[in-house]
Design a protein around this motif. Structure first.
Motif, PDB file in Angstrom:
ATOM      1  N   SER A  20      15.146  38.832  72.644  1.00 34.71           N
ATOM      2  CA  SER A  20      13.655  38.502  72.855  1.00 34.71           C
ATOM      3  C   SER A  20      13.389  39.603  74.067  1.00 34.71           C
ATOM      4  O   SER A  20      14.072  40.362  74.513  1.00 34.71           O
ATOM      5  CB  SER A  20      13.523  37.073  73.486  1.00 34.71           C
ATOM      6  N   ALA A  21      12.026  39.931  74.044  1.00 37.61           N
ATOM      7  CA  ALA A  21      11.536  40.899  74.650  1.00 37.61           C
ATOM      8  C   ALA A  21       9.864  40.796  74.796  1.00 37.61           C
ATOM      9  O   ALA A  21       9.339  40.110  74.159  1.00 37.61           O
ATOM     10  CB  ALA A  21      11.546  42.365  74.084  1.00 37.61           C
ATOM     11  N   ASN A  22       9.532  41.223  76.222  1.00 39.46           N
ATOM     12  CA  ASN A  22       8.037  41.168  76.291  1.00 39.46           C
ATOM     13  C   ASN A  22       7.232  42.410  75.664  1.00 39.46           C
ATOM     14  O   ASN A  22       7.819  43.062  75.035  1.00 39.46           O
ATOM     15  CB  ASN A  22       7.824  41.159  78.033  1.00 39.46           C
ATOM     16  N   THR A  23       6.005  42.071  75.715  1.00 40.25           N
ATOM     17  CA  THR A  23       5.221  42.855  74.927  1.00 40.25           C
ATOM     18  C   THR A  23       5.478  44.280  75.459  1.00 40.25           C
ATOM     19  O   THR A  23       5.079  45.234  74.528  1.00 40.25           O
ATOM     20  CB  THR A  23       3.712  42.615  74.940  1.00 40.25           C
ATOM     21  N   ARG A  24       5.586  44.655  76.574  1.00 45.20           N
ATOM     22  CA  ARG A  24       5.629  45.984  76.984  1.00 45.20           C
ATOM     23  C   ARG A  24       6.824  46.633  76.553  1.00 45.20           C
ATOM     24  O   ARG A  24       6.622  47.876  76.109  1.00 45.20           O
ATOM     25  CB  ARG A  24       5.521  46.050  78.625  1.00 45.20           C
ATOM     26  N   LYS A  25       7.920  46.106  76.542  1.00 46.12           N
ATOM     27  CA  LYS A  25       9.231  46.594  76.144  1.00 46.12           C
ATOM     28  C   LYS A  25       9.118  47.024  74.601  1.00 46.12           C
ATOM     29  O   LYS A  25       9.473  48.126  74.102  1.00 46.12           O
ATOM     30  CB  LYS A  25      10.369  45.751  76.442  1.00 46.12           C
ATOM     31  N   ILE A  26       8.360  45.974  73.767  1.00 47.52           N
ATOM     32  CA  ILE A  26       8.229  46.434  72.487  1.00 47.52           C
ATOM     33  C   ILE A  26       7.374  47.559  72.249  1.00 47.52           C
ATOM     34  O   ILE A  26       7.614  48.441  71.355  1.00 47.52           O
ATOM     35  CB  ILE A  26       7.728  44.946  71.422  1.00 47.52           C
ATOM     36  N   TYR A  27       6.219  47.671  72.959  1.00 48.77           N
ATOM     37  CA  TYR A  27       5.321  48.609  72.966  1.00 48.77           C
ATOM     38  C   TYR A  27       5.800  49.940  73.016  1.00 48.77           C
ATOM     39  O   TYR A  27       5.796  50.868  72.310  1.00 48.77           O
ATOM     40  CB  TYR A  27       4.112  48.292  73.844  1.00 48.77           C
ATOM     41  N   GLU A  28       6.703  49.989  74.256  1.00 45.58           N
ATOM     42  CA  GLU A  28       7.422  51.118  74.639  1.00 45.58           C
ATOM     43  C   GLU A  28       8.548  51.736  73.370  1.00 45.58           C
ATOM     44  O   GLU A  28       8.485  52.694  73.142  1.00 45.58           O
ATOM     45  CB  GLU A  28       8.242  50.996  75.914  1.00 45.58           C
ATOM     46  N   TYR A  29       9.065  50.835  72.884  1.00 44.47           N
ATOM     47  CA  TYR A  29      10.106  51.053  72.129  1.00 44.47           C
ATOM     48  C   TYR A  29       9.533  51.627  70.519  1.00 44.47           C
ATOM     49  O   TYR A  29       9.916  52.605  69.943  1.00 44.47           O
ATOM     50  CB  TYR A  29      11.016  49.798  71.470  1.00 44.47           C
ATOM     51  N   VAL A  30       8.378  50.822  70.200  1.00 47.32           N
ATOM     52  CA  VAL A  30       7.971  51.103  69.011  1.00 47.32           C
ATOM     53  C   VAL A  30       7.100  52.719  68.902  1.00 47.32           C
ATOM     54  O   VAL A  30       7.275  53.382  68.172  1.00 47.32           O
ATOM     55  CB  VAL A  30       6.711  50.312  68.505  1.00 47.32           C
ATOM     56  N   ASN A  31       6.475  52.840  70.272  1.00 43.64           N
ATOM     57  CA  ASN A  31       6.167  54.212  70.410  1.00 43.64           C
ATOM     58  C   ASN A  31       6.978  55.175  70.677  1.00 43.64           C
ATOM     59  O   ASN A  31       6.603  56.528  70.229  1.00 43.64           O
ATOM     60  CB  ASN A  31       5.091  54.217  71.488  1.00 43.64           C
ATOM     61  N   GLU A  32       8.052  55.098  70.946  1.00 43.19           N
ATOM     62  CA  GLU A  32       9.231  56.028  71.139  1.00 43.19           C
ATOM     63  C   GLU A  32       9.864  56.244  69.903  1.00 43.19           C
ATOM     64  O   GLU A  32      10.190  57.553  69.598  1.00 43.19           O
ATOM     65  CB  GLU A  32      10.213  55.308  72.078  1.00 43.19           C
ATOM     66  N   MET A  33       9.696  55.306  69.097  1.00 48.96           N
ATOM     67  CA  MET A  33      10.502  55.295  67.626  1.00 48.96           C
ATOM     68  C   MET A  33       9.714  55.887  66.533  1.00 48.96           C
ATOM     69  O   MET A  33      10.128  56.405  65.480  1.00 48.96           O
ATOM     70  CB  MET A  33      11.363  54.247  67.363  1.00 48.96           C
ATOM     71  N   SER A  34       8.326  55.867  66.714  1.00 49.02           N
ATOM     72  CA  SER A  34       7.528  56.134  65.655  1.00 49.02           C
ATOM     73  C   SER A  34       6.786  57.248  65.984  1.00 49.02           C
ATOM     74  O   SER A  34       6.283  57.400  67.055  1.00 49.02           O
ATOM     75  CB  SER A  34       6.563  54.808  65.410  1.00 49.02           C
ATOM     76  N   LYS A  35       6.397  57.938  65.032  1.00 54.02           N
ATOM     77  CA  LYS A  35       5.562  59.416  65.537  1.00 54.02           C
ATOM     78  C   LYS A  35       4.107  59.187  65.529  1.00 54.02           C
ATOM     79  O   LYS A  35       3.452  59.686  66.091  1.00 54.02           O
ATOM     80  CB  LYS A  35       5.981  60.548  64.392  1.00 54.02           C
ATOM     81  N   THR A  36       3.673  57.958  65.056  1.00 56.64           N
ATOM     82  CA  THR A  36       2.213  57.544  65.146  1.00 56.64           C
ATOM     83  C   THR A  36       1.922  56.656  66.345  1.00 56.64           C
ATOM     84  O   THR A  36       0.830  56.640  66.758  1.00 56.64           O
ATOM     85  CB  THR A  36       1.666  57.055  63.732  1.00 56.64           C
ATOM     86  N   GLY A  37       2.812  55.934  66.521  1.00 57.62           N
ATOM     87  CA  GLY A  37       2.557  54.977  67.555  1.00 57.62           C
ATOM     88  C   GLY A  37       1.574  53.766  67.170  1.00 57.62           C
ATOM     89  O   GLY A  37       1.233  53.443  66.116  1.00 57.62           O
ATOM     90  N   ILE A  38       1.164  53.049  68.060  1.00 58.92           N
ATOM     91  CA  ILE A  38       0.400  51.588  68.012  1.00 58.92           C
ATOM     92  C   ILE A  38      -0.283  51.293  69.170  1.00 58.92           C
ATOM     93  O   ILE A  38       0.268  51.587  70.392  1.00 58.92           O
ATOM     94  CB  ILE A  38       1.423  50.598  67.584  1.00 58.92           C
ATOM     95  N   THR A  39      -1.219  50.947  69.132  1.00 62.87           N
ATOM     96  CA  THR A  39      -2.090  50.683  70.255  1.00 62.87           C
ATOM     97  C   THR A  39      -1.615  49.108  70.834  1.00 62.87           C
ATOM     98  O   THR A  39      -0.979  48.325  69.934  1.00 62.87           O
ATOM     99  CB  THR A  39      -3.449  50.579  70.198  1.00 62.87           C
TER     100      THR A  39
END
Length: 79
Positions: A20-39
Motif C-alpha cells: 500500500s502507498a499514499n497518493t504522494r508516493k504513487i504520484y512521485e513514482y509515476v512521474n519519475e517512471m513516465s516521461k509524460t507524467g500525470i497531475t
C-alpha cells in the motif's frame, strides 16, 4: 488506446510490489517512471475509479505549510 493505460500499469506494479502507498508516493513514482507524467487530480481520478485499487484509509502528513491528509491505496486483486 484508452487514456492513462501506461499509468495504470505503473500504479498496479507499484502497489503489488509495495503493498500500500499514499497518493504522494504513487504520484512521485509515476512521474519519475513516465516521461509524460500525470497531475495529482488525474491520478486521484484514476485511483478512485480503478476496480482493482481500493482506498484503505487516510494518513496525516506534516509539510512546510502545515499538516494535511493523504489517502492510502492498496491493490485488491480480488475484483
Amino acid at each position: 488506446m484508452p487514456k492513462y493505460t501506461r499509468v495504470k500499469k505503473l500504479i498496479l506494479m507499484y502497489l503489488i510490489e509495495n503493498g500500500s502507498a499514499n497518493t504522494r508516493k504513487i504520484y512521485e513514482y509515476v512521474n519519475e517512471m513516465s516521461k509524460t507524467g500525470i497531475t495529482t487530480r488525474a491520478l486521484v481520478n484514476v485511483l478512485s475509479k480503478h476496480l482493482e485499487i481500493e482506498k484503505v484509509n487516510q494518513e496525516r502528513v506534516k509539510g512546510n505549510t502545515g499538516s494535511y491528509e493523504l489517502c492510502v491505496w492498496k491493490y485488491n486483486g480480488d475484483s
